[in-house]
Enzyme design. Sequence first.
Site, PDB file in Angstrom:
ATOM      1  N   LYS A 201       0.834  -1.199   0.000  1.00  0.00           N
ATOM      2  CA  LYS A 201       0.000   0.000   0.000  1.00  0.00           C
ATOM      3  C   LYS A 201       0.871   1.251   0.000  1.00  0.00           C
ATOM      4  CE  LYS A 201      -0.633   0.556   5.006  1.00  0.00           C
ATOM      5  NZ  LYS A 201      -1.617   0.653   6.090  1.00  0.00           N
TER       6      LYS A 201
ATOM      7  N   GLY B 229      -5.607  -2.139  17.412  1.00  0.00           N
ATOM      8  CA  GLY B 229      -5.906  -3.481  17.891  1.00  0.00           C
ATOM      9  C   GLY B 229      -4.832  -4.503  17.622  1.00  0.00           C
TER      10      GLY B 229
END
Length: 558
Positions: A195, A448
């Site tokens: 990305k 997370g």
Amino acid sequence: MNPDSGITSAAVLGQSSADTPVGMNAVEGYKASKNGDGLRILEDLPQIIERGAAALTPAEKELLKWVGVFFRRPTPGKFMMRLRMPNGFAKSSQLRTIAELSRRLGNSVLDITTRQQIELRGFTLDTVPEIWEKLRGVDLRSLQTGIDNVRNINGCALAGLTPHELFDASPVVRELDHIIVGSQGNPEFTNLPRKLNVTVTGCMDNCTHPESQDIALVPAQKAGRLGFNILVGGKMGSGGFTIASPLNVFVEIFQAAAVVVELIKIYRDHGPREARSKCRFAFLIEEWGIRHLRAELVARLGRELPFQGRDMRGSAHADHLGVSSQKQAGLTALGLCIPTGRVNPDQLDELARLSDVYGNGEIRLTTGQNAIIPNVPAPRVAKLLEEPLLKQLSPRPSPFVRGLVACVGTDYCNLALIETKSRAIMLSEALHNKMGSGTNPLTIHWSGCPAGCGNHQAADVGLRGFKTRVDGEIVDAVAIYTGGRTGPHAVAGQEILETVLCDESLPDVVANVIQSYRYQMEAKEHAALADPLFAAAATAGLASWRFARTLSPASSPA
């Protein structure tokens, strides 16, 4: 199989070993099966839908991300779609359409992300064509929003409106989005090594996070000309927060898009493609060095580039919440806090209605997962502030909610290790009850997992989730970071507490951390006032007690 593991397996691909580039990771093999263009999964979509979600291969689960459709392991048979919304600009008609799709075809859960876009959740594969048709009707698409693509391009949410910008940079964002994606997707940019995050801003109040981006354009001035300085190689995941480095290039506004495009192509052509954890732009820069990258860019452009100009950003960080005066006479913008970015269709519908009734139908989404209603005539602000929705999405939130950011967590993410969003809100409420509303606002970011989608190392207080074993039982825990910030004086937050259980003691631990820093920052402020030698430090943000150094584990409150 985890595509980020760096393992290449012809057996996983279901292809001959000749289809997988030697020494490259599994995702490279998936792309090779489509001649390097993940968008070609569109050719297979009818038969994929016919076979159903349970029959998806590992390759198909990854390749569908090129068209913005995400398999979610926590919700079998239900998918997520990430929408492309350059610069966070939206219209009321778009929000209504998203709300209607979420209510009718999804699960009525919508998330605003730190990349200023919306994620639609809980739909089935067979509804994808209908969703795309509805989105096209309001000029929205989901192309190239995941995996090895240029992600949604960030910019100042009040671009063109705030008096605190050097210039409106949003036309550059739109030009880049048109080149890289357009209306049909662009295969020229669908085979990146991994990305690529891009931010383009003319705002002088540091409302985006340029130092965490692969490529960032920040407002600058040189010899009386306006333009950008270029930063490269920032990232959050893949080993932690790497602060972007100056490329030592100044580019004028009209040249900016072309220069960014060439940087993307350099990354495409030369970036590493082995282990996924080492495929970001930062690792190519680590190998080459800034001078080599700059020389390659000059060679590709066929012209010299001026050295960087004066960075025009100040030391303040704006979140654009509350009432802000626009540079258009008589108009204001109202920034609303959406705790952790999670909304339901009714709230989105109401946000659209308010933008029509009080503004001009525009809504701006921020990197803090919030929303802004711009172009409100000043005499109408008081009435807008009385609207019931503003009881839920407050323009004057608690100082512990105002800077709250949280990734998706285990509710919907394949990688997350702990639940984040409701836990983040509960912690902030507990901190408010313990410490009151008199404290200065601070940023609290939750991730997370180590991927760092919550930007936990760019916050005053960052929490990174993981699992740990206590008395033979696997439980949720966080590592706590402090001192992170972006902007001209960027600092990566440092881990001060390695393991803090997510139990009833967590609010006490975090409150003690905040209190310790408050005293340290106040001491620094007094020193800055008493001694001119500290003036530079004060302008770096100490006057607002931004966390500027770490608390040693030996003196930590645990």
